[in-house]
Design an enzyme around this catalytic site. Structure first.
Site: not given
Length: 306
Positions: A14, A146, A215, A254, A256, A269, A271, A275
């Site tokens: 990443e 990602s 992205y 974060r 999800d 999951e 994070n 990002g």
């Protein structure tokens, strides 16, 4: 003036996203009034952290060696405060299998799953996996971010191929039951008592929110407020806080979800270093809460200094 060292780049898969996150963070911190230095981290320049003597590190490293607890442990040894979660929470959050085990232990709703180990895996195993979990399935390389090494599969041959691809990244592979529904994400800010920012719905031009969708401009939409019922939103907020505390997060993170047709959110999951690019979700959620990017990074630094 508080001196902040932004760690970015690194050597993980990443790296390119981390470079973008780090540059955005550095610019935001400068506008917020901090003295900022940046370091593109590799194994040969770690001593630079001590030489620079920052008051605090803003860790914008994504993936292995930055998000997985190793950098956090190093900074702990140096006695330097840093943004985001500590070593233990980072280890758990980076490993999707460990995360699933914590979620299961805490009775937090998450899709049924199995763990496949490279040693002893034979192609015939896919039949027993499908017998147990049904189809479609989601295959994940557990320590990649990602959506790298992630596949949605709908037959035995695709399952075999996806597992073998995930073995390119890890010696274990996570296989989950696929849950249809609306994908949403919850960004949280805080230490012991986190605030849940506005919930975002994610749509993708591809089958799911993969690396390309995340992205590539125009290939995804972040919809605020998420098009879910009030009942589902309340559940997402409650479960988000529970996950954050169960994993032991601090600073920001974060989480999800998939919200199914019965308004039940299922955790996908967490994070622990989400990002921070121009297309990232946490800045979008902060903006929806009336917080500029400069205010967001300032708040994250202040949480680290607490």
């Amino acid at each position: 003036m508080v001196k902040v060292l932004v760690l970015y780049g690194g050597t993980s898969s990443e790296r390119e996203i981390s470079l973008k996150s780090g540059k955005a963070v550095a610019e935001g911190l400068k506008k917020a009034g901090y003295a900022v230095e940046v370091l593109d981290v590799n194994k040969d320049n770690l001593a630079e952290i001590s030489r620079i003597k920052p008051d605090v590190v803003f860790n914008a490293l994504h993936g292995k060696y930055g998000e997985d607890g190793r950098m956090q442990a190093y900074l702990d040894l140096l006695g330097i405060p840093y943004t985001g979660s500590g070593m233990t929470a980072s280890i758990i959050g980076m490993n999707k299998i460990l995360t699933k085990k914590i979620l299961t232990c805490e009775n937090i709703p998450t899709a049924e799953y199995v763990v496949i180990k490279r040693k002893g895996f034979v192609p015939e195993d896919v039949s027993s996996i499908m017998d147990k979990l049904g189809c479609p399935l989601v295959v994940k390389a557990p320590t990649q971010g990602s959506s790298i090494g992630t596949h949605i599969v709908k037959n035995a041959e695709a399952l075999r191929e996806a597992i073998n691809d995930a073995f390119n990244y890890d010696d274990e592979v996570l296989v989950e039951k696929f849950i249809a529904g609306t994908e949403v994400t919850a960004a949280l800010l805080g230490n012991e008592d986190p605030v849940v920012l506005p919930i975002i719905e994610i749509t993708s031009a591809n089958e799911f929110y993969d690396y390309q969708s995340k992205y590539t401009p125009g290939m995804c939409q972040h919809i605020i407020p998420a098009r879910i019922t009030k009942k589902a939103e309340t559940k997402v907020r409650e479960i988000s806080s529970k996950v954050y505390k169960a994993v032991g997060c601090r600073g920001f993170a974060r989480i999800d979800f998939i919200v199914d047709k019965d308004d039940q959110p299922w955790v996908l999951e967490i994070n622990t270093i989400p990002g921070m690019t121009e297309m990232s979700l946490v800045p979008d959620a902060a903006r929806a809460a009336g917080m500029s990017f400069e205010e967001l990074v300032d708040r994250i630094v202040k949480l680290a200094l607490q």
